[in-house]
Design a protein around this motif. Structure first.
Motif, PDB file in Angstrom:
ATOM      1  N   GLU A 115     -15.540  48.801  34.408  1.00 63.41           N
ATOM      2  CA  GLU A 115     -15.016  49.199  33.102  1.00 63.41           C
ATOM      3  C   GLU A 115     -14.064  48.123  32.590  1.00 63.41           C
ATOM      4  O   GLU A 115     -13.033  47.840  33.202  1.00 63.41           O
ATOM      5  CB  GLU A 115     -14.275  50.531  33.214  1.00 63.41           C
ATOM      6  N   TYR A 116     -14.436  47.505  31.502  1.00 58.39           N
ATOM      7  CA  TYR A 116     -13.638  46.463  30.878  1.00 58.39           C
ATOM      8  C   TYR A 116     -12.608  47.135  29.980  1.00 58.39           C
ATOM      9  O   TYR A 116     -12.956  47.766  28.986  1.00 58.39           O
ATOM     10  CB  TYR A 116     -14.562  45.538  30.073  1.00 58.39           C
ATOM     11  N   ARG A 117     -11.346  47.038  30.342  1.00 51.18           N
ATOM     12  CA  ARG A 117     -10.283  47.760  29.644  1.00 51.18           C
ATOM     13  C   ARG A 117      -9.556  46.865  28.644  1.00 51.18           C
ATOM     14  O   ARG A 117      -9.657  45.644  28.691  1.00 51.18           O
ATOM     15  CB  ARG A 117      -9.284  48.289  30.669  1.00 51.18           C
ATOM     16  N   ASP A 118      -8.795  47.496  27.785  1.00 50.37           N
ATOM     17  CA  ASP A 118      -7.968  46.748  26.837  1.00 50.37           C
ATOM     18  C   ASP A 118      -6.987  45.843  27.574  1.00 50.37           C
ATOM     19  O   ASP A 118      -6.669  44.751  27.105  1.00 50.37           O
ATOM     20  CB  ASP A 118      -7.209  47.697  25.908  1.00 50.37           C
ATOM     21  N   SER A 119      -6.518  46.285  28.733  1.00 48.31           N
ATOM     22  CA  SER A 119      -5.584  45.463  29.508  1.00 48.31           C
ATOM     23  C   SER A 119      -6.251  44.161  29.961  1.00 48.31           C
ATOM     24  O   SER A 119      -5.600  43.114  30.010  1.00 48.31           O
ATOM     25  CB  SER A 119      -5.043  46.238  30.711  1.00 48.31           C
ATOM     26  N   ASN A 120      -7.556  44.209  30.267  1.00 57.22           N
ATOM     27  CA  ASN A 120      -8.283  42.988  30.620  1.00 57.22           C
ATOM     28  C   ASN A 120      -8.280  42.010  29.448  1.00 57.22           C
ATOM     29  O   ASN A 120      -8.062  40.806  29.621  1.00 57.22           O
ATOM     30  CB  ASN A 120      -9.735  43.292  30.997  1.00 57.22           C
ATOM     31  N   LYS A 121      -8.531  42.540  28.263  1.00 58.47           N
ATOM     32  CA  LYS A 121      -8.557  41.703  27.062  1.00 58.47           C
ATOM     33  C   LYS A 121      -7.185  41.085  26.806  1.00 58.47           C
ATOM     34  O   LYS A 121      -7.081  39.915  26.433  1.00 58.47           O
ATOM     35  CB  LYS A 121      -8.993  42.523  25.848  1.00 58.47           C
ATOM     36  N   LEU A 122      -6.144  41.877  27.011  1.00 54.96           N
ATOM     37  CA  LEU A 122      -4.782  41.392  26.794  1.00 54.96           C
ATOM     38  C   LEU A 122      -4.450  40.252  27.754  1.00 54.96           C
ATOM     39  O   LEU A 122      -3.913  39.212  27.349  1.00 54.96           O
ATOM     40  CB  LEU A 122      -3.789  42.543  26.958  1.00 54.96           C
ATOM     41  N   VAL A 123      -4.795  40.422  29.019  1.00 59.15           N
ATOM     42  CA  VAL A 123      -4.554  39.371  30.013  1.00 59.15           C
ATOM     43  C   VAL A 123      -5.329  38.108  29.641  1.00 59.15           C
ATOM     44  O   VAL A 123      -4.797  36.991  29.703  1.00 59.15           O
ATOM     45  CB  VAL A 123      -4.923  39.856  31.435  1.00 59.15           C
ATOM     46  N   GLU A 124      -6.587  38.265  29.239  1.00 63.95           N
ATOM     47  CA  GLU A 124      -7.389  37.104  28.829  1.00 63.95           C
ATOM     48  C   GLU A 124      -6.748  36.371  27.661  1.00 63.95           C
ATOM     49  O   GLU A 124      -6.696  35.141  27.643  1.00 63.95           O
ATOM     50  CB  GLU A 124      -8.806  37.539  28.441  1.00 63.95           C
ATOM     51  N   GLU A 125      -6.273  37.123  26.679  1.00 65.96           N
ATOM     52  CA  GLU A 125      -5.638  36.498  25.510  1.00 65.96           C
ATOM     53  C   GLU A 125      -4.386  35.722  25.914  1.00 65.96           C
ATOM     54  O   GLU A 125      -4.163  34.606  25.448  1.00 65.96           O
ATOM     55  CB  GLU A 125      -5.284  37.553  24.455  1.00 65.96           C
ATOM     56  N   PHE A 126      -3.573  36.311  26.788  1.00 61.90           N
ATOM     57  CA  PHE A 126      -2.363  35.615  27.237  1.00 61.90           C
ATOM     58  C   PHE A 126      -2.708  34.369  28.046  1.00 61.90           C
ATOM     59  O   PHE A 126      -2.037  33.343  27.937  1.00 61.90           O
ATOM     60  CB  PHE A 126      -1.456  36.546  28.041  1.00 61.90           C
ATOM     61  N   MET A 127      -3.762  34.447  28.849  1.00 64.63           N
ATOM     62  CA  MET A 127      -4.176  33.269  29.623  1.00 64.63           C
ATOM     63  C   MET A 127      -4.652  32.152  28.697  1.00 64.63           C
ATOM     64  O   MET A 127      -4.308  30.980  28.890  1.00 64.63           O
ATOM     65  CB  MET A 127      -5.263  33.647  30.627  1.00 64.63           C
TER      66      MET A 127
END
Length: 157
Positions: free
Chosen positions: A21-33
């Protein structure tokens, strides 16, 4: 869609699998990286204008991209291939949210990756034309791999 495996605690062997399950938190971490990688690229280039280790991604191969443009036109798909950002916007707005539209979007997204060239590490002093520093897929002028240990080629150097 990403497949994840469950492992046996004793043997470490796979016991089963499930869809991750790809969560919003995954997207947030990717954006910060991504933001961290861009910030480090700018800082290292300012500090070491001739020796900054960066990563560039050339634009797509023209012939293959033109073939894809023609294919989309034949299907009546209003795609804008003028930049990576425009292409992403087209992919986002052209299709609906039903499962068939999402499947078509996934197929076209895969087709869009074919004309892409490989991203390359380079030293900023090796290229005189800073427009060649761009990372096409990310649509940014400067980029490096700083945050991901499996991608830090610079650590090997």
């Amino acid at each position: 869609l990403k497949l994840a495996f469950t492992l046996d605690h004793e043997t470490g062997l796979p016991q089963g699998c499930h869809i991750y399950e790809y969560r919003d938190s995954n997207k947030l971490v990717e954006e910060f990286m991504l933001l961290a990688n861009m910030a480090v690229a700018h800082k290292t280039h300012r500090t070491f204008p001739e020796r900054a280790l960066l990563r560039r991604h050339p634009p797509p191969q023209t012939k293959m991209l033109n073939d894809l443009v023609e294919f989309c036109e034949q299907l009546g798909l209003p795609m804008d291939f003028s930049s990576a950002g425009a292409l992403n916007k087209s992919l986002t707005t052209t299709f609906g949210d039903d499962k068939y539209s999402l499947a078509r979007k996934e197929v076209l997204t895969n087709m869009c990756s074919r004309p892409m060239q490989m991203a390359l590490y380079f030293c900023s002093g090796m290229l005189q034309d800073q427009t060649q520093f761009r990372h096409y897929a990310l649509n940014v002028p400067l980029y490096t791999h700083f945050t991901s240990p499996i991608r830090r080629f610079a650590d090997v150097l």
